[in-house]
Scaffold this active site. Structure first.
Site, PDB file in Angstrom:
ATOM      1  N   LYS A 190      57.024   4.446   4.342  1.00  0.00           N
ATOM      2  CA  LYS A 190      56.798   2.987   4.245  1.00  0.00           C
ATOM      3  C   LYS A 190      57.332   2.547   2.892  1.00  0.00           C
ATOM      4  O   LYS A 190      56.672   2.689   1.863  1.00  0.00           O
ATOM      5  CB  LYS A 190      55.294   2.703   4.355  1.00  0.00           C
ATOM      6  CG  LYS A 190      54.921   1.337   4.928  1.00  0.00           C
ATOM      7  CD  LYS A 190      55.420   0.156   4.155  1.00  0.00           C
ATOM      8  CE  LYS A 190      54.561  -0.197   2.960  1.00  0.00           C
ATOM      9  NZ  LYS A 190      55.205  -1.229   2.097  1.00  0.00           N
ATOM     10  N   GLU A 265      50.782   8.947  -7.693  1.00  0.00           N
ATOM     11  CA  GLU A 265      51.546   8.759  -8.935  1.00  0.00           C
ATOM     12  C   GLU A 265      51.451   7.288  -9.302  1.00  0.00           C
ATOM     13  O   GLU A 265      52.029   6.431  -8.626  1.00  0.00           O
ATOM     14  CB  GLU A 265      53.004   9.172  -8.741  1.00  0.00           C
ATOM     15  CG  GLU A 265      53.146  10.678  -8.741  1.00  0.00           C
ATOM     16  CD  GLU A 265      54.575  11.142  -8.658  1.00  0.00           C
ATOM     17  OE1 GLU A 265      54.772  12.315  -8.357  1.00  0.00           O
ATOM     18  OE2 GLU A 265      55.481  10.322  -8.883  1.00  0.00           O
ATOM     19  N   CYS A 299      57.523   3.749 -14.724  1.00  0.00           N
ATOM     20  CA  CYS A 299      56.156   4.206 -14.965  1.00  0.00           C
ATOM     21  C   CYS A 299      56.058   5.011 -16.258  1.00  0.00           C
ATOM     22  O   CYS A 299      55.029   5.011 -16.918  1.00  0.00           O
ATOM     23  CB  CYS A 299      55.669   5.039 -13.793  1.00  0.00           C
ATOM     24  SG  CYS A 299      56.771   6.398 -13.409  1.00  0.00           S
ATOM     25  N   GLU A 396      49.336  -2.579 -18.249  1.00  0.00           N
ATOM     26  CA  GLU A 396      50.707  -2.218 -17.877  1.00  0.00           C
ATOM     27  C   GLU A 396      51.476  -3.488 -17.531  1.00  0.00           C
ATOM     28  O   GLU A 396      51.177  -4.142 -16.533  1.00  0.00           O
ATOM     29  CB  GLU A 396      50.700  -1.262 -16.677  1.00  0.00           C
ATOM     30  CG  GLU A 396      52.092  -0.757 -16.347  1.00  0.00           C
ATOM     31  CD  GLU A 396      52.159   0.073 -15.061  1.00  0.00           C
ATOM     32  OE1 GLU A 396      51.537  -0.322 -14.058  1.00  0.00           O
ATOM     33  OE2 GLU A 396      52.851   1.100 -15.072  1.00  0.00           O
TER      34      GLU A 396
HETATM   35  P1  NAD Z   1      52.229  -1.324  -5.509  1.00  0.00           P
HETATM   36  O1  NAD Z   1      51.057  -0.426  -5.673  1.00  0.00           O
HETATM   37  O2  NAD Z   1      51.998  -2.780  -5.433  1.00  0.00           O
HETATM   38  O3  NAD Z   1      53.023  -0.952  -4.172  1.00  0.00           O
HETATM   39  C1  NAD Z   1      53.516   0.340  -3.928  1.00  0.00           C
HETATM   40  C2  NAD Z   1      53.595   0.571  -2.437  1.00  0.00           C
HETATM   41  O4  NAD Z   1      52.275   0.565  -1.904  1.00  0.00           O
HETATM   42  C3  NAD Z   1      54.369  -0.499  -1.664  1.00  0.00           C
HETATM   43  O5  NAD Z   1      55.124   0.122  -0.647  1.00  0.00           O
HETATM   44  C4  NAD Z   1      53.257  -1.353  -1.068  1.00  0.00           C
HETATM   45  O6  NAD Z   1      53.621  -2.021   0.107  1.00  0.00           O
HETATM   46  C5  NAD Z   1      52.223  -0.289  -0.786  1.00  0.00           C
HETATM   47  N1  NAD Z   1      50.851  -0.784  -0.665  1.00  0.00           N
HETATM   48  C6  NAD Z   1      50.279  -1.863  -1.268  1.00  0.00           C
HETATM   49  N2  NAD Z   1      48.988  -1.986  -0.875  1.00  0.00           N
HETATM   50  C7  NAD Z   1      48.731  -0.959  -0.030  1.00  0.00           C
HETATM   51  C8  NAD Z   1      47.600  -0.542   0.703  1.00  0.00           C
HETATM   52  N3  NAD Z   1      46.447  -1.202   0.663  1.00  0.00           N
HETATM   53  N4  NAD Z   1      47.713   0.566   1.465  1.00  0.00           N
HETATM   54  C9  NAD Z   1      48.857   1.268   1.536  1.00  0.00           C
HETATM   55  N5  NAD Z   1      49.977   0.909   0.895  1.00  0.00           N
HETATM   56  C10 NAD Z   1      49.916  -0.186   0.101  1.00  0.00           C
HETATM   57  O7  NAD Z   1      53.241  -0.932  -6.675  1.00  0.00           O
HETATM   58  P2  NAD Z   1      54.618  -1.670  -7.064  1.00  0.00           P
HETATM   59  O8  NAD Z   1      54.280  -2.957  -7.721  1.00  0.00           O
HETATM   60  O9  NAD Z   1      55.519  -1.648  -5.875  1.00  0.00           O
HETATM   61  O10 NAD Z   1      55.226  -0.627  -8.124  1.00  0.00           O
HETATM   62  C11 NAD Z   1      54.972  -0.664  -9.489  1.00  0.00           C
HETATM   63  C12 NAD Z   1      53.874   0.332  -9.856  1.00  0.00           C
HETATM   64  O11 NAD Z   1      54.247   1.656  -9.497  1.00  0.00           O
HETATM   65  C13 NAD Z   1      53.604   0.383 -11.349  1.00  0.00           C
HETATM   66  O12 NAD Z   1      52.226   0.402 -11.580  1.00  0.00           O
HETATM   67  C14 NAD Z   1      54.221   1.717 -11.771  1.00  0.00           C
HETATM   68  O13 NAD Z   1      53.682   2.276 -12.944  1.00  0.00           O
HETATM   69  C15 NAD Z   1      53.973   2.548 -10.573  1.00  0.00           C
HETATM   70  N6  NAD Z   1      54.879   3.707 -10.560  1.00  0.00           N
HETATM   71  C16 NAD Z   1      54.374   4.954 -10.867  1.00  0.00           C
HETATM   72  C17 NAD Z   1      55.221   6.065 -10.897  1.00  0.00           C
HETATM   73  C18 NAD Z   1      54.692   7.428 -11.254  1.00  0.00           C
HETATM   74  O14 NAD Z   1      55.399   8.406 -11.023  1.00  0.00           O
HETATM   75  N7  NAD Z   1      53.502   7.568 -11.814  1.00  0.00           N
HETATM   76  C19 NAD Z   1      56.575   5.911 -10.611  1.00  0.00           C
HETATM   77  C20 NAD Z   1      57.050   4.627 -10.307  1.00  0.00           C
HETATM   78  C21 NAD Z   1      56.189   3.539 -10.270  1.00  0.00           C
END
Ligand code: NAD
Length: 503
Positions: A190, A265, A299, A396
């Site tokens: 997804k 992550e 991240c 963040e």
């Molecule tokens: P997000 O959590 O909003 O979304 C990530 C994914 O989760 C998307 O595909 C979204 O549709 C899905 N999602 C949202 N709500 C959900 C739910 N209730 N159930 C299942 N799936 C759901 O994150 P974002 O804004 O897309 O990405 C940025 C974030 O990702 C930042 O916080 C960043 O630090 C983090 N990130 C972490 C790493 C790591 O390796 N630690 C790497 C890259 C990004």
């Protein structure tokens, strides 16, 4: 290196098919309409329409999970060398279409060509690396005890869900999907709703490389619909998730009824600590690279600069000059260093911190302004005169925004570095070896680099502590997540079995 105009022309060619046909879900090797129609995908560069995207819901997830479940036995039981060959072919397919992937990614996310051209190739590297691990992934151990020969084996856990964010989405997707496939799992992916283009390219490349239908399925949609349904589906045995910490918590809750194994992550607010005995020129280069590359939407970015007070003035002056010199512009221009932020919502979030910084009493020493109104562009920003308690130091922001905080002593630096909910990465700059050993031992982070920016080495563990995540990727750690350990004990003789009910 091609010019901006050449890149625009090429991109136009690559996007034509998406404009005409949109992006369908891909389930069991078939294009499938979304159960809830379509949603529109736009570019952050100029807010223009890119294409329609299938709006997947629980019904689509159910079809994809069934497809992944039906395909599992064949993929699990395929001879390892055959699976390895397919993964290598996927890597070759990615390399062959690297330019298309990079250009589409830039247009979809606002990331610059300068960095995305490399990110596409890193996706291929992920497949090559895990292709090489396919054969030994199942290896176990033989542990002798006095009465038993104990054997451990590893088996793929089953169909898994992979949920990815919009920052460097192609590279991050391969990082999860490559080890899952190498382990023998089948996948329902997804992708983030804001960046669906390259997930579609990946499933096409994988199928063209010979991946059997149903082994990798892609369902587009939103988190609260398709994402939630994936976490709740009983046939999905584990969720590999990359995204925000708050979403990570939802993933855990949603998977509770089906006892899902989760790898999370999550976010970071990572400190870079610069001591006055460091190589300050190299430290400066690394500090700038780790927060202003990839639009700061990273991240592992070093978004909190802790700088020793003896060098603060000089270091910040050099920093300001360099930050003001960073080239913001069209992401397809190979010279551009920062492109637009990914969505209007994210742009509003990042820019809200300009006011928050002022309210908290910090100084906007560079940037703090938007650029034009065609897309979601901002100038790279530096906040100074900050304290570690301010929101700009604790939250963040996930953009090209750095908060600089002075410290006096090593103890104070350590206390501030650890005084945060997150614990993904830390960067330490010092030429005092003993201090580096002492400091890294006490720093609360999953990954630390000393006198270096983040340089990823795939066999090493990747992941965070505290609110930055649970679990590790990389090397054998990936297989511990995607596989089940099994223990089998063989009696080696007639050892005494305690008798009950016998006289
Ligand atoms: P997000 O959590 O909003 O979304 C990530 C994914 O989760 C998307 O595909 C979204 O549709 C899905 N999602 C949202 N709500 C959900 C739910 N209730 N159930 C299942 N799936 C759901 O994150 P974002 O804004 O897309 O990405 C940025 C974030 O990702 C930042 O916080 C960043 O630090 C983090 N990130 C972490 C790493 C790591 O390796 N630690 C790497 C890259 C990004």
């Amino acid at each position: 290196m091609s010019t901006l105009n050449e890149n625009i022309t090429k991109l136009d060619g690559f996007l034509e098919r998406f404009r005409d046909g949109g992006i369908m879900n891909r389930i069991a090797g078939q294009d499938v309409f979304g159960a809830d129609g379509v949603f529109q995908n736009t570019s952050p560069v100029d807010k223009s329409y890119i294409c329609d995207v299938a709006h997947g819901t629980a019904a689509d997830i159910d079809a994809a999970a069934n497809a992944a479940s039906d395909a599992f036995a064949e993929w699990r039981d395929m001879p390892a060398l055959q699976r390895k060959k397919i993964l290598i072919k996927i890597a070759e397919g990615i390399e062959a279409r690297a330019e298309e992937i990079a250009l589409c990614e830039c247009w979809d996310t606002g990331q610059t060509y300068k960095f995305m051209s490399k990110a596409a190739l890193r996706g291929a590297e992920n497949f090559r690396y895990f292709a090489d691990q396919v054969v030994q992934a199942r290896d176990g151990q033989q542990l002798q005890s006095p009465t038993l020969m104990n054997v451990t084996t590893r088996k793929p856990i089953g169909p898994v869900g992979v949920i990815t964010p919009w920052n460097t989405p192609f590279m991050l997707s391969t990082w999860k999907i490559a080890p899952a496939l190498a382990a023998g799992c089948t996948v329902v992916h997804k992708p983030a709703e804001a960046s669906p283009l390259t997930a579609r390219l990946l499933v096409e490349i994988a199928e063209a490389a010979g991946l059997p239908p149903g082994v990798l399925n892609t369902v587009n949609g939103f988190g609260e619909g398709a994402g939630k349904a994936l976490c709740e589906h009983p046939k999905i045995k584990a969720i590999a998730f990359v995204g925000e910490s708050a979403t990570g918590s939802l993933i855990t809750k949603q998977g509770a009824d089906t006892l899902k194994r989760n790898h999370l992550e999550l976010g970071g607010k990572n400190p870079v600590i610069v001591f006055d005995d460091a190589d300050l020129d190299r430290a400066l280069d690394a500090v700038i690279f780790m927060i202003y590359s990839i639009n700061g939407e990273r991240c592992t970015s070093s978004s909190r600069l802790l700088v020793q007070d003896t060098i603060r003035e000089e270091f910040e002056a050099k920093l300001i000059a360099r930050v003001n010199n960073i080239k913001v512009g069209h992401p397809l221009d190979p010279k551009t260093e920062i492109g637009p932020l990914v969505t209007e919502e994210h742009f509003n979030k990042v820019t809200s911190y300009f006011e928050i910084a002022k309210e908290d009493g910090a100084t906007i020493a560079a940037g703090g302004v938007t650029v034009g109104d065609e897309g979601y562009f901002i100038r790279p920003t530096l906040f100074t005169n900050a304290t570690n308690q301010m929101r700009i130091a604790q939250e963040e922001i996930f953009g090209p925004v750095l908060t600089s905080i002075p410290f006096r002593t090593e103890e104070e630096a350590l206390e501030m570095a650890n005084d945060i909910d997150y614990g993904l990465t830390g960067y330490v700059w010092t030429n005092d070896l003993t201090r580096a050993l002492r400091f890294t031992e006490a720093l609360e982070a999953g990954m630390i680099w000393v006198n270096s920016e983040n340089v990823r080495h795939l066999p090493t563990p990747f992941g965070g502590v505290k609110a930055s995540g649970i679990g590790r990727d990389g090397g054998d750690w990936s297989f511990e997540f995607y596989m089940e350990q099994k223990h089998i004990g063989f009696a080696t003789g007639q050892h005494k079995i305690t008798k009950l009910g016998a006289l």
